[in-house]
Structure formats: structure tokens, C-alpha cells
Design a protein around this motif. Structure first.
Motif, PDB file in Angstrom:
ATOM      1  N   ALA A   1      -0.732  -5.977  49.035  1.00 30.48           N
ATOM      2  CA  ALA A   1      -0.401  -7.296  48.290  1.00 30.48           C
ATOM      3  C   ALA A   1      -1.040  -7.335  47.007  1.00 30.48           C
ATOM      4  CB  ALA A   1      -0.716  -8.441  49.319  1.00 30.48           C
ATOM      5  N   VAL A   2      -2.290  -7.008  46.953  1.00 27.24           N
ATOM      6  CA  VAL A   2      -3.064  -7.193  45.726  1.00 27.24           C
ATOM      7  C   VAL A   2      -2.254  -6.458  44.655  1.00 27.24           C
ATOM      8  CG1 VAL A   2      -5.267  -6.852  44.551  1.00 27.24           C
ATOM      9  CG2 VAL A   2      -4.987  -8.240  46.675  1.00 27.24           C
TER      10      VAL A   2
ATOM     11  N   VAL B   1       0.886  -7.385  43.212  1.00 27.96           N
ATOM     12  CA  VAL B   1       0.728  -8.553  42.464  1.00 27.96           C
ATOM     13  C   VAL B   1       0.146  -8.173  41.195  1.00 27.96           C
ATOM     14  CG1 VAL B   1      -0.839 -10.646  41.953  1.00 27.96           C
ATOM     15  CG2 VAL B   1       0.356 -10.273  43.964  1.00 27.96           C
ATOM     16  N   MET B   2      -0.835  -6.967  41.063  1.00 22.95           N
ATOM     17  CA  MET B   2      -1.352  -6.465  39.737  1.00 22.95           C
ATOM     18  C   MET B   2       0.018  -5.901  39.086  1.00 22.95           C
ATOM     19  SD  MET B   2      -4.884  -5.038  40.938  1.00 22.95           S
ATOM     20  CE  MET B   2      -6.206  -5.879  41.210  1.00 22.95           C
TER      21      MET B   2
ATOM     22  N   THR C   1       2.253  -8.345  37.548  1.00 23.05           N
ATOM     23  CA  THR C   1       1.671  -9.052  36.601  1.00 23.05           C
ATOM     24  C   THR C   1       1.517  -8.203  35.479  1.00 23.05           C
ATOM     25  OG1 THR C   1      -0.004 -10.180  38.040  1.00 23.05           O
ATOM     26  CG2 THR C   1      -0.510 -10.207  35.406  1.00 23.05           C
TER      27      THR C   1
ATOM     28  N   GLY D   1       1.210 -14.513  37.933  1.00 28.94           N
ATOM     29  CA  GLY D   1       0.687 -13.360  38.702  1.00 28.94           C
ATOM     30  C   GLY D   1      -0.401 -14.033  39.669  1.00 28.94           C
TER      31      GLY D   1
ATOM     32  N   GLY E   1       0.118 -14.490  43.510  1.00 27.22           N
ATOM     33  CA  GLY E   1      -0.590 -13.657  44.206  1.00 27.22           C
ATOM     34  C   GLY E   1      -1.558 -14.482  45.142  1.00 27.22           C
TER      35      GLY E   1
ATOM     36  N   LEU F   1      -1.103 -13.600  48.992  1.00 33.08           N
ATOM     37  CA  LEU F   1      -2.245 -13.150  49.960  1.00 33.08           C
ATOM     38  C   LEU F   1      -2.646 -13.991  51.188  1.00 33.08           C
ATOM     39  CD1 LEU F   1      -3.848 -10.824  49.695  1.00 33.08           C
ATOM     40  CD2 LEU F   1      -5.760 -12.104  48.594  1.00 33.08           C
TER      41      LEU F   1
ATOM     42  N   SER G   1      -8.727 -15.465  50.375  1.00 33.26           N
ATOM     43  CA  SER G   1      -7.468 -15.997  49.379  1.00 33.26           C
ATOM     44  C   SER G   1      -7.901 -16.620  48.238  1.00 33.26           C
ATOM     45  CB  SER G   1      -6.206 -16.638  50.342  1.00 33.26           C
ATOM     46  OG  SER G   1      -6.810 -17.683  51.040  1.00 33.26           O
TER      47      SER G   1
ATOM     48  N   PHE H   1      -9.759 -12.803  45.998  1.00 29.65           N
ATOM     49  CA  PHE H   1      -8.682 -12.743  45.473  1.00 29.65           C
ATOM     50  C   PHE H   1      -8.629 -13.155  43.686  1.00 29.65           C
ATOM     51  CE2 PHE H   1      -4.602 -14.126  43.290  1.00 29.65           C
ATOM     52  CZ  PHE H   1      -4.121 -13.028  43.229  1.00 29.65           C
TER      53      PHE H   1
ATOM     54  N   PHE I   1      -8.334 -10.709  40.802  1.00 30.27           N
ATOM     55  CA  PHE I   1      -7.289 -10.945  39.842  1.00 30.27           C
ATOM     56  C   PHE I   1      -7.755 -11.105  38.487  1.00 30.27           C
ATOM     57  CE2 PHE I   1      -4.097 -13.335  37.541  1.00 30.27           C
ATOM     58  CZ  PHE I   1      -2.945 -12.525  37.606  1.00 30.27           C
TER      59      PHE I   1
END
Length: 265
Positions: A28-29, A32-33, A36, A60, A64, A68, A103, A107, A111
Motif C-alpha cells: 500500500a505504501v 501510494v509513493m 504521488t 498522496g 495514502g 493504509l 496509519s 505512515f 510519507f
């Protein structure tokens, strides 16, 4: 041993959660990256640096966090998974704190670090590619700068939205056992649309030629070719802002804890 909270027991629960769901969390991370980075690149190519930095950060960061948080409490998609999670030798407070830590804190750290590194790479590459002998060099150089977290109004607003949407997602995941992400998105969109049009209808009764009416904050009224802005009084704005910044997210996050306890009972 304390039945409500034990630091050693909480540490074991956090370790188990991360190791057991490492592929889901890391996947998931990473997704998201990648999203983004792609959004940053496309908007930079189509528009300019400011929109690229702001929009990629907003989508993002908030998106994200929502994704998450839907993973953290997704044990209940199956009866077996939910039963196994509820019978873990940990209190509901520890399980709730584990989800919040992943989360709501870890995160954010990951992020923000990624976004700073990505933004630094793009900005540095741009500055390095400028012609130092050009008379426009200083203006072009100053036009692009690192995205600021401190004192940035967009960052503050994104953080407020983040706490609200992540809280809503945690509550939704605990109430909707299946496809919670889709169901919560539909519910949130429906609520926002209802609030917006209700607010627009009320404002239209008070003023004519209303162009845009954002709930809680501002109303734009069109007069011929000009657009005037009507804002809330300072005290009313402070009340609305405190509600969105503290009361609403606090209520959502506490509701997630209450719902988790209900499931255990």
C-alpha cells in the motif's frame, strides 16, 4: 499485568501486525509513493511547480492515509480473520492504538520523508539545469523552491483533512466488513454533497447571484462581471475550524475505538 495496557504486550502486537501484514502494508505504501511521484510528474509537465507540489502532496498524503487505515482494520473481511483478531491476547485499547500508530504516525513519517526526498530531487535537478549566465537566472531560480511543511496553509488544511478522512475510514472499516474502502468513499461523498447543496440552498435564500458557497468558510457572489467574497465572522470561523480540526476527527477516532470494543463483546 495491566488488562488495559501493557507496553510489552503492545510492542508484541505491533510487531505481529507489521510482520503478519507486511506485504499488504508495504504494498500500500509503495503504491501510494508511486502514485504521488506519477502525479507530481504529470502535473509539473502540464502546469507548474506550485500545483505539482500541492496537488501531489494532498492526494498522496490523504489518499495514502485512507488506504493504509483500510488495511490496518481489514481483519473482518472474513469471519475467521475477524474471530482470530478479536481473540488475540491484547486489549481493545492496544489494538486501537496499534492501528493509530501505523496509519496515524508511522505512515506520516514515511510519507513526509519520501515527499521531501522526491521534491528535493526534482527541485535540485531544476536548479542545476539552469543557465547561470542568463539574466533570467535569479528569477527562474527563486520561482522554484522546496515544498514547505511549516507555515504552509495547504499543509495545514491537508493535515486536517487527513485526520478526518483517516478517522472515517477506520470507523467504516469496522462497520463495513467487505469492500469498506468503496462503501466509505460513497458515504463520505454523499455526506459532503448533501452538506454542500444544503448550504448552497440556505445561502441562496439570503443572497442573490450566489456563485459558490463553501460550507463553513466562504461565499462567492457574482455582481455583473465581478465576484465578491463573503466570509464568516472571525469567531464563527474559529468555531468551524476547531470543529473540523479537533472535534470531528476526535469523535471519529474515538468511535473507532468504541466500535472495536463492541465487536469484542
Amino acid at each position: 499485568m495491566n488488562d488495559t495496557f501493557s507496553l510489552s504486550r503492545f510492542g508484541l502486537l505491533l510487531k505481529k501486525t507489521i510482520l503478519e501484514r507486511s506485504m499488504q502494508l508495504i504494498g500500500a505504501v509503495v503504491a501510494v509513493m508511486a502514485f504521488t511521484l506519477l502525479l507530481y510528474t504529470l502535473i509539473l509537465y502540464a502546469l507548474d511547480w506550485g500545483p505539482a507540489q500541492n496537488l501531489s502532496f494532498i492526494w498522496g498524503f490523504i489518499g495514502g492515509g485512507v488506504v493504509l487505515s483500510s488495511v490496518v482494520f481489514s481483519y473482518f473481511t472474513t469471519n475467521a480473520g475477524g474471530a482470530a483478531y478479536l481473540t488475540l491476547p491484547a486489549s481493545s485499547l492496544e489494538k486501537w492504538l496499534c492501528g493509530i500508530l501505523i496509519s496515524g504516525l508511522l505512515f506520516c513519517i514515511v510519507f513526509l520523508s519520501f515527499f521531501r526526498l522526491m521534491d528535493y530531487t526534482f527541485v535540485t535537478a531544476y536548479h542545476s539545469g539552469l543557465d547561470r549566465t542568463s539574466p533570467l537566472y535569479r528569477g527562474l531560480y527563486d520561482h522554484v523552491y522546496l515544498y514547505e511543511f511549516e507555515g504552509n496553509n495547504v499543509f495545514v488544511k491537508a493535515t486536517i483533512l487527513y485526520t478526518n478522512f483517516v478517522g472515517a475510514m477506520m470507523v467504516g472499516t469496522l462497520y463495513f466488513n467487505r469492500v469498506a474502502l468503496v462503501k466509505v468513499a460513497l458515504v463520505v461523498c454523499g455526506v459532503l454533497a448533501a452538506i454542500y447543496f444544503l448550504n448552497l440552498a440556505i445561502v441562496s435564500l439570503l443572497f442573490s447571484n450566489v456563485d459558490i458557497a463553501f460550507p463553513y468558510f466562504t461565499v462567492l457572489i457574482k455582481v455583473d462581471s465581478e465576484v465578491g467574497n463573503i466570509e464568516l465572522p472571525h469567531y464563527a470561523y474559529a468555531i468551524a475550524n476547531n470543529f473540523l480540526q479537533y472535534i470531528l476527527p476526535g469523535t471519529l477516532w474515538i468511535t473507532a475505538y468504541v466500535r472495536l470494543r463492541e465487536k469484542e463483546i
